[in-house]
Design a protein around this motif. Structure first.
Motif, PDB file in Angstrom:
ATOM      1  N   ILE A  71      75.147  55.339  30.666  1.00 25.16           N
ATOM      2  CA  ILE A  71      73.800  55.900  30.565  1.00 25.16           C
ATOM      3  C   ILE A  71      73.634  56.773  29.519  1.00 25.16           C
ATOM      4  O   ILE A  71      72.604  57.045  28.881  1.00 25.16           O
ATOM      5  CB  ILE A  71      73.281  56.486  31.927  1.00 25.16           C
ATOM      6  CG1 ILE A  71      73.236  55.409  32.891  1.00 25.16           C
ATOM      7  CG2 ILE A  71      72.046  57.291  31.936  1.00 25.16           C
ATOM      8  CD1 ILE A  71      73.232  55.930  34.710  1.00 25.16           C
ATOM      9  N   GLY A  72      74.798  57.662  29.562  1.00 26.57           N
ATOM     10  CA  GLY A  72      74.751  58.798  28.179  1.00 26.57           C
ATOM     11  C   GLY A  72      74.666  58.016  27.222  1.00 26.57           C
ATOM     12  O   GLY A  72      73.957  58.460  26.133  1.00 26.57           O
ATOM     13  N   ALA A  73      75.556  56.890  26.863  1.00 25.81           N
ATOM     14  CA  ALA A  73      75.433  56.291  25.442  1.00 25.81           C
ATOM     15  C   ALA A  73      74.349  55.544  25.277  1.00 25.81           C
ATOM     16  O   ALA A  73      73.953  55.300  24.172  1.00 25.81           O
ATOM     17  CB  ALA A  73      76.692  55.359  25.638  1.00 25.81           C
ATOM     18  N   SER A  74      73.580  55.015  26.379  1.00 26.61           N
ATOM     19  CA  SER A  74      72.316  54.503  26.062  1.00 26.61           C
ATOM     20  C   SER A  74      71.240  55.215  25.292  1.00 26.61           C
ATOM     21  O   SER A  74      70.179  54.917  24.980  1.00 26.61           O
ATOM     22  CB  SER A  74      71.905  53.904  27.281  1.00 26.61           C
ATOM     23  OG  SER A  74      71.481  54.795  28.394  1.00 26.61           O
ATOM     24  N   ALA A  75      71.473  56.807  25.599  1.00 24.71           N
ATOM     25  CA  ALA A  75      70.639  57.590  25.031  1.00 24.71           C
ATOM     26  C   ALA A  75      70.026  57.261  23.665  1.00 24.71           C
ATOM     27  O   ALA A  75      69.320  57.633  22.980  1.00 24.71           O
ATOM     28  CB  ALA A  75      70.926  59.085  25.389  1.00 24.71           C
ATOM     29  N   GLY A  76      71.527  56.932  22.942  1.00 27.41           N
ATOM     30  CA  GLY A  76      71.455  56.407  21.587  1.00 27.41           C
ATOM     31  C   GLY A  76      70.442  55.562  21.310  1.00 27.41           C
ATOM     32  O   GLY A  76      69.598  55.635  20.356  1.00 27.41           O
ATOM     33  N   ALA A  77      70.216  54.695  22.077  1.00 30.21           N
ATOM     34  CA  ALA A  77      69.396  53.258  21.925  1.00 30.21           C
ATOM     35  C   ALA A  77      68.022  53.953  22.303  1.00 30.21           C
ATOM     36  O   ALA A  77      66.949  53.668  21.372  1.00 30.21           O
ATOM     37  CB  ALA A  77      69.610  52.383  23.043  1.00 30.21           C
ATOM     38  N   GLY A  78      67.917  54.980  23.048  1.00 32.22           N
ATOM     39  CA  GLY A  78      66.386  55.521  23.512  1.00 32.22           C
ATOM     40  C   GLY A  78      65.826  56.409  22.249  1.00 32.22           C
ATOM     41  O   GLY A  78      64.981  56.449  21.832  1.00 32.22           O
ATOM     42  N   VAL A  79      66.935  57.063  21.640  1.00 29.97           N
ATOM     43  CA  VAL A  79      66.583  58.193  20.213  1.00 29.97           C
ATOM     44  C   VAL A  79      66.116  57.027  19.062  1.00 29.97           C
ATOM     45  O   VAL A  79      65.157  57.393  18.573  1.00 29.97           O
ATOM     46  CB  VAL A  79      67.770  58.894  19.837  1.00 29.97           C
ATOM     47  CG1 VAL A  79      67.475  59.415  18.634  1.00 29.97           C
ATOM     48  CG2 VAL A  79      68.196  59.930  20.964  1.00 29.97           C
ATOM     49  N   VAL A  80      66.953  55.956  18.874  1.00 31.13           N
ATOM     50  CA  VAL A  80      66.660  55.140  17.985  1.00 31.13           C
ATOM     51  C   VAL A  80      65.134  54.315  18.205  1.00 31.13           C
ATOM     52  O   VAL A  80      64.431  54.449  17.350  1.00 31.13           O
ATOM     53  CB  VAL A  80      67.553  53.708  17.749  1.00 31.13           C
ATOM     54  CG1 VAL A  80      67.258  52.776  16.686  1.00 31.13           C
ATOM     55  CG2 VAL A  80      68.927  54.419  17.262  1.00 31.13           C
ATOM     56  N   ILE A  81      64.846  54.002  19.330  1.00 26.84           N
ATOM     57  CA  ILE A  81      63.823  53.428  19.644  1.00 26.84           C
ATOM     58  C   ILE A  81      62.537  54.249  19.632  1.00 26.84           C
ATOM     59  O   ILE A  81      61.434  53.907  19.169  1.00 26.84           O
ATOM     60  CB  ILE A  81      63.727  52.748  21.112  1.00 26.84           C
ATOM     61  CG1 ILE A  81      64.727  51.625  20.967  1.00 26.84           C
ATOM     62  CG2 ILE A  81      62.521  52.315  21.604  1.00 26.84           C
ATOM     63  CD1 ILE A  81      65.059  50.920  22.317  1.00 26.84           C
ATOM     64  N   SER A  82      62.726  55.636  20.066  1.00 24.07           N
ATOM     65  CA  SER A  82      61.603  56.707  19.904  1.00 24.07           C
ATOM     66  C   SER A  82      61.278  57.025  18.442  1.00 24.07           C
ATOM     67  O   SER A  82      60.119  57.163  18.185  1.00 24.07           O
ATOM     68  CB  SER A  82      61.721  57.938  20.584  1.00 24.07           C
ATOM     69  OG  SER A  82      63.255  58.774  20.106  1.00 24.07           O
ATOM     70  N   MET A 155      69.230  50.572  30.982  1.00 31.67           N
ATOM     71  CA  MET A 155      68.921  50.553  29.411  1.00 31.67           C
ATOM     72  C   MET A 155      67.299  50.012  29.342  1.00 31.67           C
ATOM     73  O   MET A 155      66.747  50.335  28.377  1.00 31.67           O
ATOM     74  CB  MET A 155      69.952  49.234  29.046  1.00 31.67           C
ATOM     75  CG  MET A 155      69.506  48.945  27.469  1.00 31.67           C
ATOM     76  SD  MET A 155      70.120  50.552  26.456  1.00 31.67           S
ATOM     77  CE  MET A 155      71.579  50.335  26.164  1.00 31.67           C
ATOM     78  N   GLY A 156      66.738  48.929  30.412  1.00 34.47           N
ATOM     79  CA  GLY A 156      65.727  48.543  30.210  1.00 34.47           C
ATOM     80  C   GLY A 156      64.596  49.685  30.528  1.00 34.47           C
ATOM     81  O   GLY A 156      63.576  49.772  29.907  1.00 34.47           O
ATOM     82  N   SER A 157      65.001  50.466  31.349  1.00 35.24           N
ATOM     83  CA  SER A 157      63.837  51.609  31.771  1.00 35.24           C
ATOM     84  C   SER A 157      64.097  52.549  30.664  1.00 35.24           C
ATOM     85  O   SER A 157      62.963  53.353  30.264  1.00 35.24           O
ATOM     86  CB  SER A 157      64.288  52.313  33.095  1.00 35.24           C
ATOM     87  OG  SER A 157      65.381  52.790  33.205  1.00 35.24           O
ATOM     88  N   GLY A 158      65.193  53.025  30.075  1.00 35.42           N
ATOM     89  CA  GLY A 158      65.264  53.765  28.899  1.00 35.42           C
ATOM     90  C   GLY A 158      64.355  53.308  27.742  1.00 35.42           C
ATOM     91  O   GLY A 158      63.865  54.151  27.100  1.00 35.42           O
ATOM     92  N   ILE A 159      64.337  51.969  27.396  1.00 36.26           N
ATOM     93  CA  ILE A 159      63.536  51.404  26.425  1.00 36.26           C
ATOM     94  C   ILE A 159      62.083  51.723  26.667  1.00 36.26           C
ATOM     95  O   ILE A 159      61.389  52.288  25.733  1.00 36.26           O
ATOM     96  CB  ILE A 159      63.649  49.808  26.499  1.00 36.26           C
ATOM     97  CG1 ILE A 159      64.978  49.618  25.895  1.00 36.26           C
ATOM     98  CG2 ILE A 159      62.455  49.184  25.527  1.00 36.26           C
ATOM     99  CD1 ILE A 159      65.371  47.983  25.921  1.00 36.26           C
ATOM    100  N   LEU A 160      61.515  51.535  27.977  1.00 36.89           N
ATOM    101  CA  LEU A 160      60.086  51.748  28.371  1.00 36.89           C
ATOM    102  C   LEU A 160      59.875  53.194  28.162  1.00 36.89           C
ATOM    103  O   LEU A 160      58.703  53.549  27.657  1.00 36.89           O
ATOM    104  CB  LEU A 160      59.884  51.306  29.738  1.00 36.89           C
ATOM    105  CG  LEU A 160      59.980  49.937  29.991  1.00 36.89           C
ATOM    106  CD1 LEU A 160      59.837  49.556  31.455  1.00 36.89           C
ATOM    107  CD2 LEU A 160      58.880  48.921  29.318  1.00 36.89           C
ATOM    108  N   ARG A 161      60.854  54.107  28.567  1.00 42.46           N
ATOM    109  CA  ARG A 161      60.589  55.683  28.656  1.00 42.46           C
ATOM    110  C   ARG A 161      60.395  55.939  26.922  1.00 42.46           C
ATOM    111  O   ARG A 161      59.690  56.877  26.524  1.00 42.46           O
ATOM    112  CB  ARG A 161      61.751  56.141  29.169  1.00 42.46           C
ATOM    113  CG  ARG A 161      61.462  56.224  30.586  1.00 42.46           C
ATOM    114  CD  ARG A 161      62.810  56.958  31.306  1.00 42.46           C
ATOM    115  NE  ARG A 161      62.629  56.483  32.758  1.00 42.46           N
ATOM    116  CZ  ARG A 161      63.794  56.293  33.573  1.00 42.46           C
ATOM    117  NH1 ARG A 161      64.941  56.451  33.205  1.00 42.46           N
ATOM    118  NH2 ARG A 161      63.600  56.160  35.135  1.00 42.46           N
ATOM    119  N   ALA A 162      61.457  55.206  26.077  1.00 41.99           N
ATOM    120  CA  ALA A 162      61.356  55.796  24.519  1.00 41.99           C
ATOM    121  C   ALA A 162      60.106  55.501  24.035  1.00 41.99           C
ATOM    122  O   ALA A 162      59.619  56.188  23.004  1.00 41.99           O
ATOM    123  CB  ALA A 162      62.440  55.011  24.100  1.00 41.99           C
ATOM    124  N   VAL A 163      59.298  54.568  24.684  1.00 45.73           N
ATOM    125  CA  VAL A 163      58.049  54.047  23.752  1.00 45.73           C
ATOM    126  C   VAL A 163      56.778  54.817  24.888  1.00 45.73           C
ATOM    127  O   VAL A 163      55.518  54.646  24.325  1.00 45.73           O
ATOM    128  CB  VAL A 163      57.837  52.654  23.810  1.00 45.73           C
ATOM    129  CG1 VAL A 163      58.748  52.114  22.918  1.00 45.73           C
ATOM    130  CG2 VAL A 163      57.736  52.134  25.223  1.00 45.73           C
TER     131      VAL A 163
END
Length: 441
Positions: A71-82, A155-163
């Motif tokens: 979950i912490g590592a997926s924050a990287g995906a969230g930052v990139v997507i945001s 990961m999926g919810s992290g993508i939605l939150r990033a947008v």
């Protein structure tokens, strides 16, 4: 055009944007925590304190260590997507979504194997009491066999939150939490399936939440749409996700490892203390979920505005965030202290465990204010794409100071109060270091 819930937080009132984005994440985190909390309540009431200890403390920390790293590592995906969403770079946004979801599946497969086979060894290393060991192994092995849906949901919810879409993950969690309640009662209270039933209920509920998130990503017509046939690892995007995500994952892991060190020390006090610590940890989790949710909101706010080049808006967000963070801390401490007896009573009716739980609550909860600035400034720094500094500060404060205190201080001043003192000491140092870096940066 599909009606979307994504939210542009690069314009408008900073306070309003932060709060409107924070609350759905917070409620979602609370409901996600309820998966394991409900397991603990049902098992504690219908099976006993040994089962409560098996599901809590040690088992919960091992889940946090493994799943939490991801979950912490997926924050990287969230930052990139945001960043991509803030800059309106739809092509890179699409690649980031595909890479992230493929990464979730591969990570889940690896974690499933390691978690299933490594559970007994890890529990033994943590001095797990003998009367708790069998139940803890059973719970963790069932959990890890069903861990892939958990990673897909996160990961999926992290993508939605990033947008900017924090509402739909919340709706999904509310629904599946009630599913979990029903399954817990059915499997544990009615069918008498014990710890296995509680673990199975959690896995099935997480599978439902993963299915709902995947359906949303597959059906949307926005640029973050997921197409399973095109899911692949894009090296350029993966490198950036790893560069930001790995330090975030290690940061989360360092927190958890320090808690594991403390749990190993707590386990030496016996089952009653472990059960009481499990109960207070569930209440304590409300504070951590709140701060973590707010840190995610700040990180996404920073990421979108940083991607849009609005640096001054990021600075103003820090001051607004500080006021909100202090208010949130007070809003958690006061109710927990006021209703502590009733809250501890949710988990157990054992008089010894109740007394110990109340003692720990009144010692630890007032010290939450020492942590107020940590998640805020960590979220700002990570939102800019720098996750290495938060990891280093966490390594110094949580992993270094907290762990060393928990290992050596009780030899000089024996007792649980000495062990618990490691938290406010490390929180204070962490907050000071983040402030110094932010001022210097």
């Amino acid at each position: 055009m599909e009606k979307t819930s994504s939210r542009d937080i690069t314009r408008g009132s900073i306070w309003k944007n932060l709060l409107l984005y924070f609350f759905p994440i917070w409620f979602g985190s609370i409901f996600q925590q309820m998966y394991t909390t409900i397991d603990a309540v049902v098992v504690g009431r219908f099976v006993g304190k040994e089962a409560l200890a098996a599901l809590g403390g040690t088992s919960g920390l091992l889940v946090d260590l493994s799943v939490g790293f991801f979950i912490g590592a997926s924050a990287g995906a969230g930052v990139v997507i945001s960043h991509c969403y803030g800059a309106r770079d739809n092509e890179r946004l699409t690649y980031a979504v595909r890479t992230s979801m493929k990464l979730a599946v591969l990570s889940g497969l690896m974690l499933m194997v390691l978690g299933f086979w490594g559970t007994p060894f890890a529990l033994k290393c943590m001095n797990t009491p003998s009367d708790v060991m069998e139940g803890a192994i059973l719970y963790l092995r069932v959990y890890f066999l069903g861990v892939i849906p958990s990673l897909l949901y996160n990961m999926g919810s992290g993508i939605l939150r990033a947008v900017g879409d924090a509402k739909r993950p919340l709706y999904f969690l509310i629904f599946t939490t009630f599913v979990n309640i029903g399954l817990d009662i059915l499997f544990v209270a009615i069918f008498k399936m014990g710890i296995f039933g509680a673990a199975l209920a959690t896995v099935l509920s997480q599978t439902a939440s993963a299915g709902l998130v995947l359906r949303t990503l597959l059906k949307t017509k926005e640029s973050y749409r997921l197409e399973l046939r095109k899911c692949s690892i894009y090296s350029e995007v993966l490198n950036k996700i790893i560069r930001i995500g790995l330090p975030s994952g290690f940061q989360y892991m360092l927190y958890t490892v320090s808690n594991i060190v403390i749990q190993a020390r707590v386990n030496l006090f016996g089952t009653d203390v472990v059960a009481a610590w499990t109960a207070i940890s569930k209440l304590d989790g409300i504070f951590w979920l709140t701060m973590s949710a707010f840190g995610t909101a700040v990180m996404t706010f920073t990421g979108q505005n940083y991607g849009a080049g609005k640096i001054d808006r990021v600075r103003k967000g820090v001051w607004a965030g500080l006021g909100i963070s202090i208010g949130l801390t007070a809003g958690i401490c006061i109710p927990i202290l006021t209703f502590s007896k009733s809250l501890i009573g949710i988990f157990t009716t054992d008089p010894v465990v109740m007394t110990l739980g109340l003692q720990y609550t009144f010692f630890l909860v007032p010290t939450y204010f020492t942590y107020t600035g940590t998640e805020l400034l960590s979220g700002v720094i990570k939102g800019k794409g720098n996750s290495l500094v938060p990891m280093i500060i966490t390594g110094i404060s949580a992993f270094g100071i907290r762990s060393l205190w928990a290992i050596f201080a009780p030899s000089v001043w024996p007792g649980m109060n000495t062990v618990m003192m490691s938290y406010p000491i490390s929180w204070s140092i962490s907050t000071i270091l983040f402030i110094l870096y932010y001022k210097w940066d």
